[in-house]
Scaffold this active site. Structure first.
Site, PDB file in Angstrom:
ATOM      1  N   ARG A  37       4.155  -0.254  -7.862  1.00 42.77           N
ATOM      2  CA  ARG A  37       5.268   0.652  -8.192  1.00 42.77           C
ATOM      3  C   ARG A  37       6.153   0.087  -9.297  1.00 42.77           C
ATOM      4  O   ARG A  37       6.689   0.842 -10.115  1.00 42.77           O
ATOM      5  CB  ARG A  37       6.091   0.941  -6.938  1.00 42.77           C
ATOM      6  CG  ARG A  37       5.425   1.984  -6.053  1.00 42.77           C
ATOM      7  CD  ARG A  37       6.253   2.323  -4.839  1.00 42.77           C
ATOM      8  NE  ARG A  37       5.677   3.466  -4.142  1.00 42.77           N
ATOM      9  CZ  ARG A  37       6.053   3.863  -2.934  1.00 42.77           C
ATOM     10  NH1 ARG A  37       7.009   3.209  -2.285  1.00 42.77           N
ATOM     11  NH2 ARG A  37       5.494   4.919  -2.377  1.00 42.77           N
ATOM     12  N   LYS A 197      -5.779  11.366  12.056  1.00 37.93           N
ATOM     13  CA  LYS A 197      -5.326  12.477  12.888  1.00 37.93           C
ATOM     14  C   LYS A 197      -5.229  13.821  12.185  1.00 37.93           C
ATOM     15  O   LYS A 197      -4.703  13.927  11.093  1.00 37.93           O
ATOM     16  CB  LYS A 197      -3.941  12.139  13.452  1.00 37.93           C
ATOM     17  CG  LYS A 197      -4.016  11.049  14.496  1.00 37.93           C
ATOM     18  CD  LYS A 197      -2.668  10.836  15.113  1.00 37.93           C
ATOM     19  CE  LYS A 197      -2.781   9.919  16.319  1.00 37.93           C
ATOM     20  NZ  LYS A 197      -1.468   9.556  16.816  1.00 37.93           N
ATOM     21  N   GLY A 354      -0.924   6.202   0.899  1.00 43.88           N
ATOM     22  CA  GLY A 354      -0.975   4.747   1.082  1.00 43.88           C
ATOM     23  C   GLY A 354      -2.346   4.215   1.441  1.00 43.88           C
ATOM     24  O   GLY A 354      -2.898   3.346   0.751  1.00 43.88           O
ATOM     25  N   GLY A 377       4.307   9.993   1.274  1.00 41.67           N
ATOM     26  CA  GLY A 377       4.830  11.258   1.789  1.00 41.67           C
ATOM     27  C   GLY A 377       4.919  12.353   0.730  1.00 41.67           C
ATOM     28  O   GLY A 377       4.596  13.514   1.002  1.00 41.67           O
TER      29      GLY A 377
END
Ligand code: 3PG
Ligand code: MG
Length: 396
Positions: A37, A197, A354, A377
């Protein structure tokens, strides 16, 4: 083509430029362990400084509740300074007298990092008074933090409403790549979605089946779909209570003419452990005492065939338990294949999230994809088709 003001339109010379960056980097004992980053925001900082602007960096770190020395950005200022090979000064607060004095001392081309914006409750509340305090420090605002753009915070959204606002180079590159990936892609467009999930990716799957030509489902979440279609998944991770959701997604895909590609075989073991004894079974023959930990070789062949058919690929989530060998093989094989097609000029490949970035790094191909987003996110919300407040506020 972009509906955003960029640095091309900004006159920064002699101006105080508030630049929102994402310096939320992984740290261990005061040392940055992954500088991706930091590397991504260097071009914008350099450009503004080189054009004679005074660079005032705003960033958050962690999720502190109030001021907490453990979540100070000070060590990041040092790391940033090394990467830039330029001095970066640091102020212990992002508003008030401390910040104002540090800003007043700046000359053209200087770079200043202000302390963690989240030390003030007004940041996450997007509080008007806090925005006003921040705005006092700058003449114009540049947002280069796509990965924080899903937050409607003072430094990511509020400021763009009160100061002339521009997208930084990383934000611009991200928006261009994501537009090519999903908004205006060359077709066929194929998505690969993996991860543990279904429950965390329902919105994403529903949005994707309406937009893509084929959807590859892998990882633990594939087991939920396999179970829903009436097959035995043994001891595999599966969200059995989401069977109806899985069937609804399959139905939506059928209506939208989106092919769903599920594993046809699975690499199985009795325990979730590196180098556990393992066997590959057809997906309709998974034994009761086994768990599926990776896609099998026939599944990989199908996935690679889907990649061959695609002009654009969007990828989020690993296809198996890539963090424990040898259950990384399916993910690695498909990632390398996508990288080859990209290098051959046949595919535009966009990946993010990620785990996905970690998996592509593990496969050694992150640099060969057309674009790898550093966002977690924000990338997911974008895949879900949601408007990102930090991006919306930059629209012309
Ligand atoms: C991230 O690490 O994903 C971004 O910096 C946003 O951080 P947050 O999830 O704490 O808002
Ligand atoms: Mg996060």
């Amino acid at each position: 083509m972009t509906a955003f003001r960029t640095l091309d339109q900004a006159d920064v010379k002699g101006k105080r430029v508030l630049v929102r960056v994402d310096l939320n980097v992984p740290m261990d004992n005061g040392k940055v362990t992954d500088a991706t980053r930091i590397e991504r925001v260097l071009p914008t900082i350099q450009e503004i400084a080189d054009k004679g602007g005074k660079v005032i960096l705003l960033a958050h770190f962690g999720r502190p509740k109030g001021r907490d020395p453990k979540e100070s950005l000070k060590p990041v200022a040092e790391a940033l300074s090394k990467h830039l090979a330029r001095h970066v000064s640091f102020a212990d607060d992002c508003i008030g007298e401390v910040a104002q004095r540090a800003v007043a001392a700046l000359r053209s081309e200087d770079i200043l990092l202000l302390e963690n914006t989240r030390f003030h409750a007004g940041e996450e509340k997007n509080d008007k008074d806090f925005v006003t305090e921040l705005a006092k420090l700058g003449d114009i605002y540049v947002n280069d933090a796509f990965s924080a753009a899903h937050r409607a915070h003072a430094s990511t959204e509020g400021l763009a409403r009160v100061l002339p606002a521009y997208a930084g180079r990383t934000m611009q590159a991200e928006l261009d790549a994501l537009t090519k990936g999903l908004e205006a892609p060359a077709r066929p467009l194929v998505a690969i979605v993996g991860g543990a999930k279904v429950s965390s990716k329902i919105d994403l799957l529903e949005n994707l089946v309406a937009k893509v030509d084929a959807l590859v489902i892998g990882g633990g979440m594939a087991n939920t779909f396999i179970h829903a279609s009436g097959l035995n998944v043994g001891k595999s991770l599966a969200e059995k209570d989401l069977a109806a959701t899985a069937l609804r997604i399959i139905e939506k895909a059928r209506e939208a003419n989106c092919a769903i590609i599920l594993p046809v075989d699975g690499v199985c073991a009795k325990e979730f452990k590196a180098h556990a004894e393992n066997h590959t079974y057809g997906i309709d023959a998974i034994p009761d005492d086994q768990m599926i930990l990776d896609v099998g070789s026939q599944s990989v062949e199908r996935i690679n065939a889907a990649i061959n058919d695609a002009k654009t690929l969007v990828w989020n989530g690993p296809l198996g338990a890539f963090e424990i060998a040898p259950f990384d093989q399916g993910t690695v094989a498909a990632a390398r294949h996508a990288a080859q097609r990209t290098k051959a000029g046949k595919l535009v490949s966009v990946a993010g999230g990620g785990d996905t970035v970690a998996a592509l790094n593990h496969a050694g191909v992150a640099d060969d994809f057309s674009y790898v987003s550093t966002a977690g996110g924000a990338f997911l919300e974008w895949l879900e088709g949601k408007a990102l407040p930090g991006v919306e506020a930059l629209r012309v």
